[in-house]
Every structure is written in C-alpha cells, then in structure tokens.
Write an enzyme that holds these catalytic residues in place. Structure first.
Site, PDB file in Angstrom:
ATOM      1  N   TYR A 105       7.042   3.421  -4.029  1.00 60.32           N
ATOM      2  CA  TYR A 105       7.266   2.989  -2.550  1.00 60.32           C
ATOM      3  C   TYR A 105       9.223   3.707  -2.914  1.00 60.32           C
ATOM      4  CZ  TYR A 105       9.339   1.736   1.634  1.00 60.32           C
ATOM      5  OH  TYR A 105      10.055   1.216   2.745  1.00 60.32           O
ATOM      6  N   ASP A 144       4.803   6.495  -1.191  1.00 64.80           N
ATOM      7  CA  ASP A 144       5.315   6.452  -0.124  1.00 64.80           C
ATOM      8  C   ASP A 144       6.436   7.370  -1.216  1.00 64.80           C
ATOM      9  OD1 ASP A 144       7.239   7.575   2.265  1.00 64.80           O
ATOM     10  OD2 ASP A 144       7.200   4.968   2.851  1.00 64.80           O
ATOM     11  N   HIS A 242       2.127   5.278   9.148  1.00 59.32           N
ATOM     12  CA  HIS A 242       1.682   6.482   8.196  1.00 59.32           C
ATOM     13  C   HIS A 242       0.578   6.687   7.938  1.00 59.32           C
ATOM     14  CE1 HIS A 242       6.055   6.491   5.662  1.00 59.32           C
ATOM     15  NE2 HIS A 242       6.064   5.573   6.115  1.00 59.32           N
TER      16      HIS A 242
END
Length: 255
Positions: A105, A144, A242
């Site tokens: 992340y 991500d 998302h």
C-alpha cells in the site's frame, strides 16, 4: 494460481458491502488487501480455508495490509525494512515455492503533495527491498500503488497532471520499478485497452460515469512472464471505492 488484490478502504465496512462475495465467487488462492484500517482482534469474522497474515498500522483506523492464503507459505515477512514506513503497515511478503508474493500500500502524496517527499523515499526503499528478494527468487507485487502510470490509465489525464497520483515524479518512480525487471501484467496483455480503471472518487457519480484511475496493479518479475495466463480488473464488486484486480498464473512447469 489465482491471486486477487483489493484496497478495501476499511475491511469492517467492506464486510457489509459484499467482501465475502469476492471470496465465494472468485475462489482465489490468495487475496491481498490494502487499507484494512483495523487490528485483527477488532472483528470476529472468519475466513474458512484461509490462513491469515496481518500487518496493521500503529495508528488506529489507518492504512494496514493483510493476505489470506489457502496455501501455507514457506515464510512470512512484514514491512520493507524501514521503520518510517513499516509502522504504517504497508507491506507483507509471503514466500512460496516458486516466487514471493508482496502486497503493497504505497503512501498517497495527498492534497498539495504534502507527502510527496515521504513517498519518493518509500519508492526507492521498496525497489531496494524487491531487489534483495529477487536475488532469492522471482516476485509478484500487488496492491494500491497510488499512481496512474500513463495517460491511458485515467479518464482525465491532462487536467490531472501534477495532482497526487499523476505527478511526473510518481510516474517516473513507477517507470524505474518496471525498468528494474518488473512487468505490469495488465498492460502486458492489454496494452491498448482504454477505460479500464480500478478506483473512482465518491464524488460526482464518478463510478457510474467510469471517470476513474487505474492505480491498483499486479506486477511480476520478468522471469514469470511465461506464466501469466490473465490479468483482470473486476469492477462488478463495489464494496469499496476501489475494485479488486486479479492475476492468474499458469502452473510452474519446473515445479
């Protein structure tokens, strides 16, 4: 092997918005999560058939990653070896027989690019960490990554130049990561596919209008390219801002 990655934007909230549908319908061998925003002991849900690996941030309700896997890994590691980032729970590595799976992340540069310098150092530290891993065996990186790499990867590219997630600095670091020997699996298979996004703002009916960004990725070591069967975006799952992304790997012929 079917792998899924999803920024759930708070797992407890996502559990009430169809998280288990992804597991039940897709039956992944492993599902990698970002932005879990919780400690494991804060919820009583169960994931039958999966081993759980959690890396929560020190700050409550913030960041955090997890991997649920049906195959027991050889080993598990947390973070990238840099305390400034590791306290935010931004990485987990599971070592399997033929590759290492890393979920990431990446820090958001934030409005006004307040955190861009922090993020730039993270990019370099991550690349160094992956280089060390790859000396042992190939890697698959997912998560991500908070960057749209090319104009095709977001709806309104010209008006977003210089905004967080689409600065020249962030895109340059992503290019460096690819140049180090990694492959963007989706673009490897679908180099010209347009309007393929994984994140939409909650504002202005962005998802309904597909005004989105592709900022969630599966990257793989170039040594694994021959094993890429498919790389997918799964917008039908709406439990977060998302959507999940998916990588399907062929069996290792040398195993």
């Amino acid at each position: 092997m079917k792998l899924i990655s999803w920024n759930v934007n708070g797992l407890r909230a996502c559990m009430g918005k169809g998280f288990m549908d992804v597991i039940e319908q897709e039956q992944p061998d492993a599902i990698c999560l970002q932005e879990t925003k919780m400690l494991r002991e804060q919820a009583d849900f169960q994931f039958p058939g999966y081993l759980e690996y959690w890396n929560s941030a020190e700050k409550k309700g913030y960041s955090g990653t997890a991997i649920f896997t049906s195959t027991e890994p050889i080993s598990a590691a947390y973070g990238i070896g840099c305390e400034d980032y590791d306290r935010e729970g931004r990485a987990i590595t599971l070592e399997y027989e033929s590759f290492c799976l890393v979920t990431i992340y990446t820090p958001n540069s934030q409005r006004g690019l307040e955190r861009l310098p922090f993020r730039m150092v993270f990019e370099d530290k991550l690349r160094e960490y992956l280089y060390r891993l790859r000396e042992k065996k190939p890697v698959v990186v997912c998560g991500d990554l908070n960057v749209a790499h090319r104009p095709i990867d977001l709806k309104n590219d010209k008006s977003n130049i210089g905004n967080a997630g689409y600065t020249y600095e962030e895109r340059g670091k992503f290019s460096e990561l690819l140049a180090s020997g990694m492959t963007d699996t989706f673009r490897y298979l679908y180099p010209d596919k347009e309007e393929a996004y994984s994140w939409w703002s909650y504002r202005s009916n962005s998802r309904e209008n597909n005004t989105g960004w592709r900022i969630d990725y599966f990257l793989c070591d170039k040594r694994l390219e021959s094993r890429i069967e498919d790389s997918l975006i799964l917008p039908q799952y709406t439990g977060s801002d998302h959507c999940p992304v998916c990588l399907i790997l062929k069996e290792d012929e040398n195993a």
